[in-house]
Design a protein around this motif. Structure first.
Motif, PDB file in Angstrom:
ATOM      1  N   GLN A  39      37.151  44.611  43.855  1.00  0.00           N
ATOM      2  CA  GLN A  39      37.769  44.831  42.550  1.00  0.00           C
ATOM      3  C   GLN A  39      37.481  46.274  42.121  1.00  0.00           C
ATOM      4  N   SER A  42      40.687  49.512  38.606  1.00  0.00           N
ATOM      5  CA  SER A  42      41.947  48.959  38.092  1.00  0.00           C
ATOM      6  C   SER A  42      41.826  47.467  37.792  1.00  0.00           C
ATOM      7  N   ARG A  43      40.809  46.833  38.353  1.00  0.00           N
ATOM      8  CA  ARG A  43      40.479  45.411  38.167  1.00  0.00           C
ATOM      9  C   ARG A  43      41.404  44.468  38.936  1.00  0.00           C
ATOM     10  N   GLN A  44      42.255  45.028  39.779  1.00  0.00           N
ATOM     11  CA  GLN A  44      43.077  44.199  40.652  1.00  0.00           C
ATOM     12  C   GLN A  44      42.201  43.677  41.778  1.00  0.00           C
TER      13      GLN A  44
ATOM     14  N   SER B   9      50.131  43.267  31.032  1.00  0.00           N
ATOM     15  CA  SER B   9      48.875  43.804  31.531  1.00  0.00           C
ATOM     16  C   SER B   9      47.900  44.061  30.377  1.00  0.00           C
ATOM     17  N   GLN B 110      47.483  41.078  38.418  1.00  0.00           N
ATOM     18  CA  GLN B 110      46.854  42.342  38.033  1.00  0.00           C
ATOM     19  C   GLN B 110      45.887  42.197  36.866  1.00  0.00           C
TER      20      GLN B 110
END
Lengths: 113, 117
Positions: A39, A42-44, B9, B110
């Motif tokens: 992770q 960007s936290r994706q 988001s 995301q």
């Protein structure tokens, strides 16, 4: 209940060097999957590598490889030739059958230029 | 790998209002979707598991009347935070699994940063 333990809250490594992140788990099952997720800021959540428990051969994906020790219930991740883009939180995860993923608490990896 | 799209988001809402977060699997059928909440510098905390066409299964301590989950189709699950409160401010992540595959890996959206003011 299955548990996943990551005993290193933080790790750092010099760029181009190798680092190993630890993960242990507890299960009474014999056929399951193990994963390492990354992770970044960007936290994706990004899948890094997966291991099927019935396969003895350690999984490898380019610079990423695992050391899977089934009897010891250990699943460490080795990152070779560390790059700045490898900086992230790394989560170890366990899955059995159609059940939910069980995550560890994560290891924050810092790459030192 | 497969793609999971989560929208929005980022969202800011006022206390007392409701906000809906969508999670779509774009190129596979997601028989099961999961909703997580992540606090800063912490791991993912599973909130609920939703299976297409049936009621979601909530984890202990998660208020099902506050966090409404709907999984009406094989490609869409929604999380609605009702009567939002500042304590609901967090990062929410969905993931979807295609149980028809051997690997059974989860693909993640995301994430949605919710701020309740």
């Amino acid at each position: 209940a299955q548990t996943v333990t990551q005993s290193q809250p933080e790790m750092s490594v010099q760029e181009a060097e190798t680092v190993t992140l630890s993960c242990t788990y507890d299960t009474s099952e014999s056929d399951y999957y193990l994963f390492w997720y990354k992770q970044p800021p960007s936290r994706q959540m990004i899948l890094v590598i997966r291991q099927e428990a019935y396969k003895q051969q350690n999984a490898t994906e380019n610079r990423f490889s695992v050391n899977f020790q089934k009897a010891a219930k250990s699943f460490s991740l080795k990152i070779s030739d560390s790059q700045l883009g490898d900086a992230a939180m790394y989560f170890c995860a366990y899955n059995f059958g159609n059940e939910k993923l069980t995550f560890g608490t994560g290891t924050r990896l810092t790459i030192i230029p | 790998g497969a793609v999971v799209s989560q929208h929005p988001s980022r969202v800011i809402c006022k206390s007392g209002t409701s906000v809906k977060i969508e999670c779509r699997s774009l190129d596979f059928q997601a028989t099961t979707m999961f909703w997580y909440r992540q606090f800063p510098k912490k791991s993912l905390m599973l909130m609920a598991t939703s299976n297409e066409g049936s009621k979601a299964t909530y984890e202990q301590g998660v208020e099902k009347d506050k966090f409404l989950i709907n999984h009406a189709s094989l490609t869409l699950s929604t999380l609605t935070v009702t009567s939002a409160h500042p304590e609901d401010s967090s990062f929410y992540i969905c993931s979807a699994r295609d149980l028809g595959t051997l690997t059974k890996e989860a693909f993640f959206g995301q994430g949605t940063r919710l701020t309740v003011v």
